[in-house]
Design an enzyme around this catalytic site. Sequence first.
Site, PDB file in Angstrom:
ATOM      1  N   THR A 140      33.968  49.903 -13.686  1.00  0.00           N
ATOM      2  CA  THR A 140      32.146  49.489 -13.994  1.00  0.00           C
ATOM      3  C   THR A 140      32.062  47.695 -13.503  1.00  0.00           C
ATOM      4  O   THR A 140      32.793  47.289 -12.312  1.00  0.00           O
ATOM      5  CB  THR A 140      32.107  49.907 -15.594  1.00  0.00           C
ATOM      6  OG1 THR A 140      30.435  49.928 -15.444  1.00  0.00           O
ATOM      7  CG2 THR A 140      32.796  48.919 -16.320  1.00  0.00           C
ATOM      8  N   ASN A 141      31.088  47.176 -13.927  1.00  0.00           N
ATOM      9  CA  ASN A 141      30.742  46.170 -13.666  1.00  0.00           C
ATOM     10  C   ASN A 141      29.700  45.165 -15.031  1.00  0.00           C
ATOM     11  O   ASN A 141      29.783  46.551 -15.909  1.00  0.00           O
ATOM     12  CB  ASN A 141      29.935  46.107 -12.720  1.00  0.00           C
ATOM     13  CG  ASN A 141      28.320  46.400 -12.567  1.00  0.00           C
ATOM     14  OD1 ASN A 141      27.623  46.153 -13.373  1.00  0.00           O
ATOM     15  ND2 ASN A 141      27.907  48.172 -12.237  1.00  0.00           N
TER      16      ASN A 141
END
Length: 224
Positions: A33-34
Amino acid sequence: GLPPQGPGDLAGLRVLVTAGATIERIDPVRYITNHSTGRMGFALAQAARDRGAHVTLVAADTASPPPAVDHVERVESAEQMFQAVARQAQETDVIIMAAAVADYRPRHIADQKIKKGDGPAVLELERTRDILAWLGEHRRPGQTLCGFSMETTDLVENSRRKLERKGLDLIVANDLSTPGAGFGGDTNIVTIITPEAQTQLPLASKRDVADQVLSAIVQARSGH
Ligand code: CTP
Ligand code: CA
């Protein structure tokens, strides 16, 4: 001067906003993810609602619950976000892609937890679909497309290239190297780029940035 801003200037418009970070699964316990929290997208959805638009929010992973807009749809991966956006694109006047969408995903999702003894681990990745580029190619007449752009160098040049490549009306460029800008936080410093012009906004709350972006969208639409 600035067009009128505030109650009512988006009445009758159907606005779709994406927010948050997509999640790309590796195995049942791990994912990629980020740092996106969804706050900028949420501020845009709320501001559009307050100005009279019918608002759909497509939210991936976010740090807080979404605001109460007309319709909220939860997604996980870039592909799920693509499906949700593409399904609704034809009924939408304005699409704002504030989500941080993964560019790559694991080529295979393991059914079972990957054991460390199976290593050394090499994760094979493949490209996701570019949702905005697809929207640019399938644009409904009169539809306005707004992207966001995250850069650490050559902010305006790189963002303008994205605007052109994806066929957008405007792109909101975020310089991650500037204090007060980018992920988390209540504030942002952005440059709003259109084919004709670019405007750097001063440090402002995400809500104020959202209102400025919506005003730029109103202005872009009046030029259609
Ligand atoms: N975007 C998208 N679909 C993707 C990747 C990005 O629709 N698969 C959208 C983002 O939501 C954002 C815009 O494209 O509005 C620009 O995203 P950004 O990551 O800054 O640019 P990219 O085109 O992905 O290029 P790069 O990451 O290489 O800078
Ligand atoms: Ca990207």
